[in-house]
Design a protein around this motif. Structure first.
Motif, PDB file in Angstrom:
ATOM      1  N   TYR A 160       0.825  -1.210   0.000  1.00  0.00           N
ATOM      2  CA  TYR A 160       0.000   0.000   0.000  1.00  0.00           C
ATOM      3  C   TYR A 160       0.860   1.262   0.000  1.00  0.00           C
ATOM      4  O   TYR A 160       0.567   2.228  -0.719  1.00  0.00           O
ATOM      5  CB  TYR A 160      -0.934   0.013   1.210  1.00  0.00           C
ATOM      6  N   PHE A 161       1.929   1.259   0.793  1.00  0.00           N
ATOM      7  CA  PHE A 161       2.721   2.478   0.959  1.00  0.00           C
ATOM      8  C   PHE A 161       3.952   2.530   0.049  1.00  0.00           C
ATOM      9  O   PHE A 161       4.849   3.329   0.285  1.00  0.00           O
ATOM     10  CB  PHE A 161       3.134   2.639   2.424  1.00  0.00           C
ATOM     11  N   THR A 162       3.981   1.704  -0.975  1.00  0.00           N
ATOM     12  CA  THR A 162       5.050   1.784  -1.974  1.00  0.00           C
ATOM     13  C   THR A 162       4.534   2.563  -3.179  1.00  0.00           C
ATOM     14  O   THR A 162       3.590   2.131  -3.838  1.00  0.00           O
ATOM     15  CB  THR A 162       5.498   0.386  -2.417  1.00  0.00           C
ATOM     16  N   PRO A 163       5.131   3.721  -3.504  1.00  0.00           N
ATOM     17  CA  PRO A 163       4.657   4.506  -4.655  1.00  0.00           C
ATOM     18  C   PRO A 163       5.027   3.837  -5.970  1.00  0.00           C
ATOM     19  O   PRO A 163       6.126   3.308  -6.117  1.00  0.00           O
ATOM     20  CB  PRO A 163       5.381   5.844  -4.495  1.00  0.00           C
ATOM     21  N   THR A 164       4.111   3.853  -6.900  1.00  0.00           N
ATOM     22  CA  THR A 164       4.368   3.330  -8.242  1.00  0.00           C
ATOM     23  C   THR A 164       4.365   4.456  -9.277  1.00  0.00           C
ATOM     24  O   THR A 164       4.785   4.242 -10.412  1.00  0.00           O
ATOM     25  CB  THR A 164       3.308   2.282  -8.628  1.00  0.00           C
ATOM     26  N   SER A 165       3.889   5.628  -8.891  1.00  0.00           N
ATOM     27  CA  SER A 165       3.866   6.794  -9.777  1.00  0.00           C
ATOM     28  C   SER A 165       3.993   8.055  -8.936  1.00  0.00           C
ATOM     29  O   SER A 165       3.739   8.034  -7.723  1.00  0.00           O
ATOM     30  CB  SER A 165       2.565   6.860 -10.589  1.00  0.00           C
ATOM     31  N   VAL A 166       4.392   9.135  -9.594  1.00  0.00           N
ATOM     32  CA  VAL A 166       4.477  10.441  -8.940  1.00  0.00           C
ATOM     33  C   VAL A 166       3.795  11.463  -9.847  1.00  0.00           C
ATOM     34  O   VAL A 166       3.947  11.403 -11.075  1.00  0.00           O
ATOM     35  CB  VAL A 166       5.940  10.853  -8.680  1.00  0.00           C
ATOM     36  N   ILE A 167       3.041  12.369  -9.247  1.00  0.00           N
ATOM     37  CA  ILE A 167       2.439  13.474  -9.995  1.00  0.00           C
ATOM     38  C   ILE A 167       3.093  14.768  -9.520  1.00  0.00           C
ATOM     39  O   ILE A 167       3.006  15.106  -8.336  1.00  0.00           O
ATOM     40  CB  ILE A 167       0.916  13.548  -9.792  1.00  0.00           C
ATOM     41  N   SER A 168       3.766  15.451 -10.434  1.00  0.00           N
ATOM     42  CA  SER A 168       4.416  16.723 -10.113  1.00  0.00           C
ATOM     43  C   SER A 168       3.524  17.859 -10.590  1.00  0.00           C
ATOM     44  O   SER A 168       3.174  17.924 -11.768  1.00  0.00           O
ATOM     45  CB  SER A 168       5.788  16.805 -10.789  1.00  0.00           C
ATOM     46  N   ILE A 169       3.161  18.747  -9.668  1.00  0.00           N
ATOM     47  CA  ILE A 169       2.264  19.875  -9.970  1.00  0.00           C
ATOM     48  C   ILE A 169       3.043  21.166  -9.723  1.00  0.00           C
ATOM     49  O   ILE A 169       3.483  21.417  -8.595  1.00  0.00           O
ATOM     50  CB  ILE A 169       1.006  19.819  -9.077  1.00  0.00           C
ATOM     51  N   ASP A 170       3.207  21.968 -10.769  1.00  0.00           N
ATOM     52  CA  ASP A 170       4.103  23.120 -10.663  1.00  0.00           C
ATOM     53  C   ASP A 170       3.473  24.397 -11.188  1.00  0.00           C
ATOM     54  O   ASP A 170       2.953  24.433 -12.303  1.00  0.00           O
ATOM     55  CB  ASP A 170       5.385  22.842 -11.439  1.00  0.00           C
ATOM     56  N   MET A 171       3.554  25.404 -10.353  1.00  0.00           N
ATOM     57  CA  MET A 171       3.204  26.762 -10.745  1.00  0.00           C
ATOM     58  C   MET A 171       4.044  27.715  -9.918  1.00  0.00           C
ATOM     59  O   MET A 171       4.491  28.736 -10.387  1.00  0.00           O
ATOM     60  CB  MET A 171       1.702  27.042 -10.516  1.00  0.00           C
ATOM     61  N   ASN A 172       4.336  27.383  -8.769  1.00  0.00           N
ATOM     62  CA  ASN A 172       4.901  28.051  -7.597  1.00  0.00           C
ATOM     63  C   ASN A 172       3.712  28.598  -6.809  1.00  0.00           C
ATOM     64  O   ASN A 172       3.305  29.732  -6.992  1.00  0.00           O
ATOM     65  CB  ASN A 172       5.880  29.174  -7.926  1.00  0.00           C
TER      66      ASN A 172
END
Length: 288
Positions: free
Chosen positions: A66-78
């Motif tokens: 459950y706590f192993t990430p398989t993807s990352v979402i990067s959200i950027d604007m500052n």
């Protein structure tokens, strides 16, 4: 009479044997029951222990899954955020970058939400709405190993953000993110940094850390326009040089031939028009 007495005693003796036999039987049965009861008791004590161990192993394995990430979402604007997503499409971590990103991450309660619900909550955040209304740029990058989950996530996010202006979605490989994290910035901002650095090698990550994505984008445009103008200047200079060379070459050929002959003929005519200058007629003849 004696016979009756003997029978009576025999009866008593039989009763004693019966008692002894009965006693022996009861002891045997009691011992068997005691042994069985002991075994049952030991078994009953072992079952909860074994069950607990089994649940512990299953629970530990399930916890890791459950706590192993398989993807990352990067959200950027500052602000900039990165969401860790598990194989069940749930948010298991929220990391903010720089002061504004950390403040936004602390204000959100999106852990264990499905990623699309978490993203919608972020898009509805007052800071994000205000930034987009001021023509800021928002980038959303799906980072993973290129599997089916990543492809589905990217398509879902693109559809969800289609109505938001200045919002762009990308995909990136996990390896691309390591260098970004090494420099202390999110992947989306690092990606923008690489674009501007390609145009200006003197730019560093420290220069753009506190910039918004709009500011980095405008900086890229400025450098891109400058490079374009420089290229045009170089091309114009080359064209002018080629034109000037062609003119010089043409002028040199004209002066050495027909023009000189024309001037010689004209001088002869002029000499012929004057009395004393008739000797210039030799020049005229030569020129002819």
């Amino acid at each position: 009479m004696e016979h009756k007495i003997r029978e009576a005693f025999d009866s008593i003796h039989a009763e004693e044997n019966l008692k002894e036999t009965t006693r022996t039987f009861l002891l045997e049965q009691t011992n068997k029951y005691g042994e069985k009861a002991s075994r049952n008791f030991a078994y009953r004590r072992a079952v909860p222990v074994l069950l607990s161990l089994f649940l512990l192993v299953i629970g530990f394995g399930g916890y890791r899954i459950y706590f192993t990430p398989t993807s990352v979402i990067s959200i950027d604007m500052n602000p900039s955020l990165e969401l860790g997503i598990n194989r069940f499409d749930r948010v298991i971590s929220v990391e903010g970058f720089q002061e504004e990103g950390k403040a936004l991450a602390a204000s959100l309660s999106i852990r264990h939400m499905e990623y699309i619900e978490a993203l919608e909550e972020i898009m509805a955040n007052e800071r994000v709405i205000e930034g987009l209304s001021e023509d800021e740029i928002l980038t959303i990058s799906v980072i993973g190993n290129g599997g089916e989950q990543n492809q589905k996530m990217l398509a879902t996010i693109e559809a969800s953000t289609a109505g938001h202006k200045n919002t762009y979605c990308y995909y990136a490989d996990t390896e691309d993110v390591k260098e970004a994290h090494h420099t202390g910035i999110s992947y989306g901002k690092y990606r923008a940094f690489l674009e501007v650095q390609a145009l200006d090698p003197d730019i560093t990550t420290e220069d753009i850390q506190e910039m918004t994505m709009r500011e980095i984008h405008d900086l890229t445009d400025d450098h891109s326009s400058g490079c374009h103008d420089d290229i045009q200047d170089v091309e114009s200079s080359e064209q002018e040089g080629q034109t000037s060379g062609a003119e010089d070459e043409a002028g040199s050929g004209h002066g050495g031939g027909p023009r000189d002959e024309a001037e010689g003929g004209h001088g002869s005519g002029g000499g012929d028009g004057t009395g004393g200058g008739h000797g210039d007629g030799g020049g005229h003849g030569s020129g002819h």
